[in-house]
Design an enzyme around this catalytic site. Sequence first.
Site, PDB file in Angstrom:
ATOM      1  N   GLY A 139       0.842  -1.760  -0.013  1.00 12.28           N
ATOM      2  CA  GLY A 139      -0.123  -0.027  -0.653  1.00 12.28           C
ATOM      3  C   GLY A 139       0.696   1.311   0.193  1.00 12.28           C
ATOM      4  CB  CYS A 177     -25.178 -10.710 -19.656  1.00 13.29           C
ATOM      5  SG  CYS A 177     -24.673 -10.126 -20.558  1.00 13.29           S
ATOM      6  CB  CYS A 205     -23.406 -14.215 -21.854  1.00  7.41           C
ATOM      7  SG  CYS A 205     -22.984 -13.937 -20.263  1.00  7.41           S
ATOM      8  CB  CYS A 253     -20.743  -9.275 -19.610  1.00  2.62           C
ATOM      9  SG  CYS A 253     -21.200 -10.570 -18.446  1.00  2.62           S
ATOM     10  CB  CYS A 310     -19.254 -11.758 -22.046  1.00  3.73           C
ATOM     11  SG  CYS A 310     -21.750 -12.016 -22.546  1.00  3.73           S
TER      12      CYS A 310
END
Length: 292
Positions: A30, A246, A249, A270, A276
């Site tokens: 970080g 979606c 799909c 997606c 997808c």
Amino acid sequence: MSAGYNFGFLDEHAKKEVRRAILKAISIPGYQVPYSSREMPMGRGFGTGGLQITLSLIGANDTLKVIDQGSDDSVNAVNLRQFIEMTCPGIDTTTRLSEATLIQSRHRIPETALKPEQVLVLQVPYPDPLVVVEPSEDKRKIMHGEADYARLLVKLYEDIVKFDEITISHRYPTRINDHYVIDPSPIPRWDVPKLDNSPALILFGAGREKKIYAVPPHTKGEPLAFEDVPFRVEDFRDAQGKRRACARCGATDTFLDEFMNEDGSKRYQCSDSDYCDETLEADMMTEATTHA
């Protein structure tokens, strides 16, 4: 172009500096490690930070995947992929996450879980989440060192008071390894939980701000939140409370992009084009097997 340029465009000294910054970033999860960001043949803000990390790490045996907003075919993804192919002869590129060893992404973490042998590089416009509450970089460094994020928490609290919830849609501040709070790049909140205990190394490059930071594998990543107002991801339910699927799909477990049809109605698809495609192919194979 290959005749006049080093493999990976950058000179070896530049690559070594980037790799040293990456090692320090991995050692201190970080922490924003400064480095001498080089001029690239594209404007800052178009992924130069992530590109320098990728060019410093990639080797002739690597397979690269480049995505932008989840798509392999967007202008940014195509241009970066072509540049890397041109300056790194011999590498392979792919649109399949399962085949990639190195993934460079803008604004998304893939839906499919990453593997330990993969490295994800995220492009970052602004690396410091404290910039919204403290303009001085020197003071921000002290605040990071002391893990003093009180003013950032106050900012989130003010959001709750005003809107009854935290309205940050992307760049959600996330605490890494119980100390440093990072800007996780403009990924949606949907992707923030994927930073926690990721099996793969995740690197962040900010070329304009000259910073590199990292979330090493199996490291704790926790979005800032309150006990009575917990962190939540985007809600894709319709007015009846049903989870939208979606349109291509049929997936109901992915981050969806919203599109407008010609008749004015909305369509959802997606964001991750590879996921997808794979879901659609799997459904087609299942259907073909059923009818065989």
